[in-house]
Design a protein around this motif. Structure first.
Motif, PDB file in Angstrom:
ATOM      1  N   GLN A 360     -19.149 -17.850 -30.984  1.00  0.00           N
ATOM      2  CA  GLN A 360     -17.897 -18.291 -31.609  1.00  0.00           C
ATOM      3  C   GLN A 360     -17.516 -17.467 -32.837  1.00  0.00           C
ATOM      4  O   GLN A 360     -16.551 -17.792 -33.517  1.00  0.00           O
ATOM      5  N   ARG A 361     -18.244 -16.425 -33.127  1.00  0.00           N
ATOM      6  CA  ARG A 361     -17.952 -15.618 -34.311  1.00  0.00           C
ATOM      7  C   ARG A 361     -16.803 -14.664 -33.995  1.00  0.00           C
ATOM      8  O   ARG A 361     -16.963 -13.732 -33.195  1.00  0.00           O
ATOM      9  N   ASP A 362     -15.640 -14.898 -34.636  1.00  0.00           N
ATOM     10  CA  ASP A 362     -14.452 -14.137 -34.240  1.00  0.00           C
ATOM     11  C   ASP A 362     -13.682 -13.546 -35.421  1.00  0.00           C
ATOM     12  O   ASP A 362     -12.565 -13.050 -35.255  1.00  0.00           O
ATOM     13  N   ASN A 363     -14.225 -13.617 -36.634  1.00  0.00           N
ATOM     14  CA  ASN A 363     -13.567 -13.098 -37.849  1.00  0.00           C
ATOM     15  C   ASN A 363     -12.292 -13.850 -38.217  1.00  0.00           C
ATOM     16  O   ASN A 363     -11.569 -13.439 -39.127  1.00  0.00           O
ATOM     17  N   LYS A 364     -11.990 -14.923 -37.480  1.00  0.00           N
ATOM     18  CA  LYS A 364     -10.820 -15.754 -37.804  1.00  0.00           C
ATOM     19  C   LYS A 364     -11.242 -17.087 -38.420  1.00  0.00           C
ATOM     20  O   LYS A 364     -10.525 -17.644 -39.240  1.00  0.00           O
ATOM     21  N   HIS A 365     -12.386 -17.561 -37.982  1.00  0.00           N
ATOM     22  CA  HIS A 365     -12.896 -18.823 -38.485  1.00  0.00           C
ATOM     23  C   HIS A 365     -14.178 -18.566 -39.265  1.00  0.00           C
ATOM     24  O   HIS A 365     -14.905 -17.605 -38.994  1.00  0.00           O
ATOM     25  N   ILE A 366     -14.459 -19.416 -40.220  1.00  0.00           N
ATOM     26  CA  ILE A 366     -15.664 -19.257 -41.051  1.00  0.00           C
ATOM     27  C   ILE A 366     -16.862 -19.694 -40.232  1.00  0.00           C
ATOM     28  O   ILE A 366     -16.998 -20.871 -39.867  1.00  0.00           O
ATOM     29  N   HIS A 367     -17.744 -18.753 -39.952  1.00  0.00           N
ATOM     30  CA  HIS A 367     -18.898 -18.996 -39.094  1.00  0.00           C
ATOM     31  C   HIS A 367     -20.157 -19.143 -39.949  1.00  0.00           C
ATOM     32  O   HIS A 367     -20.255 -18.582 -41.050  1.00  0.00           O
ATOM     33  N   ALA A 368     -21.132 -19.867 -39.429  1.00  0.00           N
ATOM     34  CA  ALA A 368     -22.389 -20.070 -40.147  1.00  0.00           C
ATOM     35  C   ALA A 368     -23.040 -18.744 -40.514  1.00  0.00           C
ATOM     36  O   ALA A 368     -23.589 -18.579 -41.613  1.00  0.00           O
ATOM     37  N   GLU A 369     -22.978 -17.763 -39.596  1.00  0.00           N
ATOM     38  CA  GLU A 369     -23.612 -16.473 -39.871  1.00  0.00           C
ATOM     39  C   GLU A 369     -22.842 -15.680 -40.922  1.00  0.00           C
ATOM     40  O   GLU A 369     -23.432 -14.885 -41.668  1.00  0.00           O
ATOM     41  N   ASP A 370     -21.513 -15.889 -41.003  1.00  0.00           N
ATOM     42  CA  ASP A 370     -20.742 -15.266 -42.089  1.00  0.00           C
ATOM     43  C   ASP A 370     -21.254 -15.759 -43.442  1.00  0.00           C
ATOM     44  O   ASP A 370     -21.443 -14.977 -44.379  1.00  0.00           O
ATOM     45  N   VAL A 371     -21.481 -17.054 -43.527  1.00  0.00           N
ATOM     46  CA  VAL A 371     -21.941 -17.644 -44.784  1.00  0.00           C
ATOM     47  C   VAL A 371     -23.367 -17.202 -45.093  1.00  0.00           C
ATOM     48  O   VAL A 371     -23.692 -16.858 -46.234  1.00  0.00           O
ATOM     49  N   ARG A 372     -24.221 -17.169 -44.065  1.00  0.00           N
ATOM     50  CA  ARG A 372     -25.597 -16.740 -44.289  1.00  0.00           C
ATOM     51  C   ARG A 372     -25.635 -15.307 -44.839  1.00  0.00           C
ATOM     52  O   ARG A 372     -26.351 -15.003 -45.800  1.00  0.00           O
ATOM     53  N   GLU A 373     -24.859 -14.436 -44.217  1.00  0.00           N
ATOM     54  CA  GLU A 373     -24.842 -13.034 -44.651  1.00  0.00           C
ATOM     55  C   GLU A 373     -24.328 -12.900 -46.082  1.00  0.00           C
ATOM     56  O   GLU A 373     -24.874 -12.134 -46.878  1.00  0.00           O
ATOM     57  N   TYR A 374     -23.263 -13.659 -46.423  1.00  0.00           N
ATOM     58  CA  TYR A 374     -22.699 -13.548 -47.768  1.00  0.00           C
ATOM     59  C   TYR A 374     -23.693 -14.078 -48.812  1.00  0.00           C
ATOM     60  O   TYR A 374     -23.840 -13.501 -49.893  1.00  0.00           O
ATOM     61  N   LEU A 375     -24.373 -15.158 -48.471  1.00  0.00           N
ATOM     62  CA  LEU A 375     -25.360 -15.715 -49.391  1.00  0.00           C
ATOM     63  C   LEU A 375     -26.515 -14.742 -49.625  1.00  0.00           C
ATOM     64  O   LEU A 375     -26.929 -14.501 -50.764  1.00  0.00           O
TER      65      LEU A 375
END
Length: 849
Positions: A360-375
């Motif tokens: 479901q990672r599509d750069n349009k919605h905030i994904h769990a892995e987006d948050v993990r990477e930013y953290l």
């Protein structure tokens, strides 16, 4: 596990209901028998003993003030079903109350159906009840005299199990709800797993006898054999039903659906239904106990206030970075707390995102892995501190988040934590998704409110919780959080939701500073606290440090072995045949059980009272020796073990409290404990101001004869600061008492608030303190606690009365001294039960003795 005051009160109400239920049933059965002998028709109302019980209790204030009219339920055999509901907010200990309630029912054997609404709560409840060291399981062990058998729906059990154990079966809601289609649910199907409850398949006469005894059993078609189903086993056994999170069962929009679910429970032919709900349906449930948000706040169960911060029109990365800063600040506070007190807390943040699925990672919605990477990559949070919790990726597993060995500080989720998950270390809720999805925030806010160790830390930042929201107006968030508190049963706490200082909330509430009246603003006002000598210093009395070590454990003897005990009861059956032969009775045979008494089991019952397990074992061993010397066998002791454990525990508790009181009084007499105003700086200094949330349109100031009160130490004072009409009437009385300089309404258990310490562990928070003008050469300090008349005489009230009398004596003895400012002091400390006692206080004020 020591129960909180509101939990003890709830169980007292439950016990009164049980006792009244039993007495009423017996009275009505006697009346029915008398009418039947005279061939008079018996009115239907005489059979409805649960309704008659409710009427008696309601007339005497024995049910919740918010309860509606009594709701009838009957089973398929048209028998009335006693059913009550505990309203318990999230974090208030619903499962604990359910387990404790089972300790109070009069049956030690039989079947309990423990019904839960979701897989998450099922797993959480199973983990607790299957663990023999967990406090909830220990409560069940006490309820069943140590003989508990835990079951799931697929487990096989027999009549021997029912006759010799308290069998507790954990069920999911759909399994009990026939709205889902009974033919597709295995508990309604014919099976050979429960043959001990049914006659053999070719025993026609046995089948007829069974149907005559239980006419509402399901059969294989019209006139067929009785189905050997789990559902029919329930009907035969008439279980106690514990319905956890009952609002999930009765929360459908359709009233018909809710009524049908209640019928599904009634078709199980329960002998009793105990419901626990945060937001009960009053049209379906009989509300025996109503626990609200302030009750939990007083007992330090929840973190308050809720601090709400929002970042409108911001990118989610900014919100997350601000949340990282907040968690770091909390971590610094937690480490300082641990260094000073040894108490371990590791603040955790829960982050809600829009997507968690692997694809479901599509750069349009905030994904769990987006948050993990930013953290981890941008904000440099250690990777082992970040976990994802979702349906397909559960990185938490069974990790103990309260352990000092756990590294978890960030939990990323979408909906997996919405219910059935509570972690006291969770402090910060970060909503990165569209917060307009109101259901999400209302369900998640309760996940960060539980107070670690159910005890305030004394550090402001660690005694409240936080909500950070992205791209949403703060007023909207505040409104949703308030709605979330209400949906979790935390009514009465709307003022505990705060937006950044100085901002007006969407409902019109805004912070207002309440200051001392002008004439008292430049004065240091002290109130006496109970102090204990520590070398050359005086510190606040601490039960664990100053009372408990002085208990003479060796002096505690076991209770009287000749105390009355319930008689052993054997179930008998009878065979009746045609003719004049005498009835032949058969005592049912139990399977062989090795009846050996475990001293360690008795000792463990004392673990929360006697910290020295060796002494606990000694007391239990002495009791066993005395019983044997008195002629009892080990088998006799085994059969009475539940009763004896109860007698032992109550006896030791009383002995410890008696000694603790003696220790307190002796130290007071010898000058190791003091209660005066000589050491002013060691006592409680009254604050200069405090802040509350006020809605100018709804929150009315406290008026006496249409005028604002005149003698309150602080102004303005609002009606909502008083919990009962007696408190309000007492405030009016104080305000009209011209002997007073000022009076103050104590905010019970608010951080840093005034309290008294006696010889028990819990603190005493009075309702009012006041100070008089000088009378006959002395200034009087008043410490007063209002109690409804219904609380007169109970153990907690009597303890408070004794402490207040003792401290008054100590204060007045010390008051013969002249303290630094040249004043002499006298004290008036007492409980107030009704307005008739106001005059007694007036008389004491004018007494120059």
């Amino acid at each position: 596990m020591e129960l909180k005051v509101y939990q003890r009160n709830a169980l007292d109400a439950f016990t009164r209901w049980l006792e009244t239920l039993e007495n009423t049933q017996r009275e009505l059965e006697t009346a029915i028998a008398a009418l039947e002998q005279t061939s008079v028709d018996v009115p239907d109302a005489l059979h409805n003993y649960p309704q008659a019980t409710w009427k008696k209790l309601k007339e005497n204030g024995g049910v919740a003030a918010t309860a509606g009219e009594y709701v009838d339920r009957t089973d398929d055999a048209n028998r009335p079903i006693p059913h009550i509901c505990f309203k318990v907010p999230t974090g208030g200990g619903k499962t604990l109350l359910a387990a404790a309630a089972l300790e109070h029912v009069p049956w030690q054997k039989g079947l309990v159906l423990w019904i839960v609404p979701t897989k998450a709560i099922y797993a959480q409840t199973k983990a607790a009840l299957w663990n023999k060291e967990h406090p909830y399981r220990k409560m069940l062990q006490r309820a069943a005299a140590g003989r508990v058998k835990m079951l799931e729906k697929e487990d096989t059990f027999s009549r021997d199990d029912i006759n010799n154990y308290l069998c507790v079966m954990l069920l999911m809601l759909p399994a009990a709800n026939r709205r889902k289609g009974k033919e597709f649910l295995r508990m309604f199907r014919n099976t050979g797993k429960y043959h001990s409850f049914f006659p053999d398949s070719d025993d026609i006469f046995g089948d007829v006898r069974l149907r005559n005894e239980y006419p509402d059993l399901e059969t294989e078609g019209e006139g067929g054999y009785v189905k050997q189903s789990l559902f029919n086993v329930f009907k035969i056994l008439r279980p106690i039903v514990v319905l956890d999170e009952a609002h999930k069962a009765y929360g459908a929009r359709s009233r018909d659906a809710n009524v049908e679910f209640a019928r599904s429970i009634s078709r199980l032919d329960p002998r009793m239904v105990i419901e626990l709900s945060a937001t009960p349906n009053r049209g379906i449930s009989n509300l025996l106990v109503d626990i609200d948000g302030p009750d939990l706040k007083k007992e330090e169960m929840i973190k308050l206030p809720v601090q709400v911060t929002s970042f409108p029109n911001a990118e989610w990365e900014l919100t997350l970075s601000q949340a990282v800063d907040e968690l770091e600040r909390l971590d610094v506070e937690a480490k300082a707390l641990e260094n000073n007190t040894g108490r371990y807390i590791r603040p955790i943040a829960v982050v809600r995102v829009e997507r968690t699925g692997k694809d479901q990672r599509d750069n349009k919605h905030i994904h769990a892995e987006d948050v993990r990477e930013y953290l981890t990559q941008t904000l440099h949070v250690p990777s082992d501190a970040v976990r994802v919790k979702s349906a397909e990726n559960d990185e938490l597993g069974r990790e103990d988040l309260l352990s000092a060995y756990s590294q978890v500080r960030w939990i990323i989720t979408k909906s997996a934590l919405m219910e059935g998950w509570d972690c006291p270390f969770a402090y910060l809720l970060v909503m990165l998704d569209n917060t307009q999805a109101q259901k999400a925030i209302t369900q998640l806010v309760g996940r960060v409110m539980r107070q670690p160790h159910a005890q305030l830390t004394g550090r402001e930042s660690l005694d409240q919780c936080y909500v950070y929201c992205n791209n949403t107006d703060v007023g909207t968030v505040v409104k949703q959080v308030k709605h979330g508190l209400e949906s979790e049963g935390l009514t009465g706490l709307s003022d505990e939701v705060m937006s950044p200082s100085g901002t007006t909330q969407q409902d019109g509430s805004q912070p207002q500073k309440v200051k001392r009246r002008q004439e008292f603003r430049s004065k240091d006002i002290y109130l006496p606290v109970v102090l204990h000598k520590d070398g050359n210093e005086w510190i606040h009395l601490n039960y664990q440090a100053h009372i408990l070590p002085s208990i003479d454990w060796a002096a505690i003897e076991p209770p009287d072995p000749n105390a009355s005990a319930p008689q052993n009861v054997r179930r008998q059956s009878a065979t009746v045949d045609v003719g004049e032969e005498l009835l032949v009775f058969h005592t049912d045979q139990e399977p062989y059980i090795e009846k050996r008494v475990s001293i360690s089991d008795f000792a463990r019952r004392l673990s929360d009272i006697v910290p020295n397990l060796w002494q606990a074992a000694r007391i239990a061993h002495e009791m066993s020796k005395r019983l044997i010397a008195d002629g009892e066998t080990e088998a006799d002791i085994y059969d009475r073990r539940s009763y004896l454990a109860h007698v032992l525990r109550e006896h030791v508790k009383t002995e410890v409290e008696t000694q603790a009181e003696q220790v307190f009084r002796k130290k007071l007499e010898h000058g190791e404990i003091r209660f005066d105003l000589e050491t002013q700086e060691r006592n409680y200094r009254m604050v200069d101001n405090y802040e509350i949330q006020v809605n100018p349109d709804n929150d009315r100031p406290l008026l006496n004869n249409f005028e604002p009160v005149q003698l309150s130490l602080f102004e303005p004072i609002f009606e909502k600061q008083f919990d009962s009409d007696l408190e309000k009437q007492f405030a009016y009385y104080l305000d009209e008492e011209r002997a007073l300089q000022w009076w103050y309404r104590v905010a019970a258990r608010q951080r840093g608030e005034y309290y008294l310490q006696g010889w028990k562990q819990g603190r005493i928070y009075p309702d009012f303190v006041a100070m008089t003008n000088e009378i006959a050469g002395a200034t009087r300090v008043l410490i007063l606690d209002t109690k409804g008349e219904h609380l007169g005489g109970n153990l907690d009230t009597e303890y408070k009365r004794k402490v207040l009398e003792t401290l008054e004596g100590a204060f007045n003895a010390a008051g013969t001294m002249v303290v630094r400012d040249g004043s002499r002091w006298k004290g008036i400390f007492q409980l107030v039960f009704n307005d008739q006692e106001f005059l007694e206080i007036t008389a004491r004020l004018t007494d120059s003795g």
